[in-house]
Scaffold this motif. Sequence first.
Motif, PDB file in Angstrom:
ATOM      1  N   UNK A   1     -30.839  12.793 -68.317  1.00 26.11           N
ATOM      2  CA  UNK A   1     -31.056  14.108 -67.691  1.00 26.11           C
ATOM      3  C   UNK A   1     -29.762  14.873 -67.425  1.00 26.11           C
ATOM      4  N   UNK A   2     -28.679  14.180 -66.998  1.00 24.99           N
ATOM      5  CA  UNK A   2     -27.436  14.888 -66.703  1.00 24.99           C
ATOM      6  C   UNK A   2     -26.838  15.517 -67.965  1.00 24.99           C
ATOM      7  N   UNK A   3     -27.125  14.919 -69.142  1.00 23.78           N
ATOM      8  CA  UNK A   3     -26.597  15.495 -70.381  1.00 23.78           C
ATOM      9  C   UNK A   3     -27.309  16.794 -70.729  1.00 23.78           C
ATOM     10  N   UNK A   4     -28.601  16.875 -70.408  1.00 20.54           N
ATOM     11  CA  UNK A   4     -29.297  18.156 -70.595  1.00 20.54           C
ATOM     12  C   UNK A   4     -28.811  19.169 -69.567  1.00 20.54           C
ATOM     13  N   UNK A   5     -28.539  18.718 -68.342  1.00 18.29           N
ATOM     14  CA  UNK A   5     -27.956  19.617 -67.334  1.00 18.29           C
ATOM     15  C   UNK A   5     -26.627  20.178 -67.833  1.00 18.29           C
ATOM     16  N   UNK A   6     -25.805  19.344 -68.465  1.00 13.17           N
ATOM     17  CA  UNK A   6     -24.512  19.808 -68.982  1.00 13.17           C
ATOM     18  C   UNK A   6     -24.688  20.854 -70.073  1.00 13.17           C
ATOM     19  N   UNK A   7     -25.799  20.777 -70.821  1.00 12.50           N
ATOM     20  CA  UNK A   7     -26.037  21.748 -71.897  1.00 12.50           C
ATOM     21  C   UNK A   7     -26.286  23.158 -71.371  1.00 12.50           C
ATOM     22  N   UNK A   8     -26.520  23.292 -70.046  1.00 16.06           N
ATOM     23  CA  UNK A   8     -26.668  24.630 -69.461  1.00 16.06           C
ATOM     24  C   UNK A   8     -25.465  25.512 -69.772  1.00 16.06           C
ATOM     25  N   UNK A   9     -24.284  24.899 -69.880  1.00 20.99           N
ATOM     26  CA  UNK A   9     -23.060  25.677 -70.049  1.00 20.99           C
ATOM     27  C   UNK A   9     -22.524  25.628 -71.476  1.00 20.99           C
ATOM     28  N   UNK A  10     -23.271  25.038 -72.398  1.00 21.96           N
ATOM     29  CA  UNK A  10     -22.771  24.907 -73.767  1.00 21.96           C
ATOM     30  C   UNK A  10     -22.740  26.261 -74.475  1.00 21.96           C
TER      31      UNK A  10
END
Length: 346
Positions: free
Chosen positions: A70-79
């Motif tokens: 889940x945290x990796x999808x959260x990080x994709x918010x800023x990709x």
Amino acid sequence: MGKLGGRELNYASDVDVMFVGGTEQVARAVVEVARRCFRVDLALRPEGRDGPLTRSLASYVAYWERWAQPWEFQALLKARPVAGDADLGRRFAETASGHLWGRPFSDEDIRALRAMKARAEGIVTSKGLHDREIKRGRGGIRDIEFAVQLLQLVHGRNDPGLRSPNTLEALAELSGAGYVDPSDAGALEDAYRFLRAVEHRLQLRDEAQVHAVPTDPAARTWLARVMGFIDRSTPPPQVRSTLDPRTPVLPATARGLRRSRSALARRRRGATGGVRLPRCRPHARGPAGTHPWADPHVPADAAAASAAARMVVRVARPRSRTARSAQHGAGPAARDRARQRVPGLA
């Protein structure tokens, strides 16, 4: 990724990047060049430091579908794509967005993110920094970012207007769409701007990634001064238009810092022009305290994260046209009139 993706870089930020396509040899060459200017962090890539430096787009898709946390999808918010093949960057952004917003964000995902954040807070507490860390401590920068991102992840699937990678823009979108009360959004924005300003001052002073309010009294006094807090027990220092380097000044904003440096540089070159700086006054919403460089109504640890989250700093702007001309500069005629009316203006 990260603050680079959200256009929120600090003075001493890492730049978080991931590589798509190409060879590892090319990626390492790019990193070598980039590290001459920036701290480059590659840990957000799939499998972190154990994973390959670059992957194909198909490899990213396979990872997101099978193993991503889940945290990796959260990080994709800023990709967002920042360099290289524009078409490949666009396809990566579209594919990442589809996997981020096309999946339901479950209660289990929320619990996993909260548990991860609790572990990070535990590390800060174990170091004795929970009341001085303005980034990861209680009431700090990460608290605000986490709250905003969690709301984005929960509601952004059905509301495309909430998908901005920038924290303040996303907060404004959440408020405008009715997910956050406007007064709460305003308080969070004020706290976020204040905490980021404190973070910037600390990093400018130490030229390093510093996130903790110092314990040394002299350093805390310096921080209070550059944030615009005045010792009410003594007369405030006078800001002279000539900006004599020996005169104490309060560069309360980034703009003020630039002005003061510019004016001092002109003096060293023999120029006679001067600048007047604005001065900040703290306005607090919280219990009374005894911070040595603050108003009596400011919480005791005004620069600490837990107190700063309840504080608003306003810049006192000159009201008269003459004062505005003296401070901001104007045409030659206006400056001549200002010189006649403002004593001491060179």
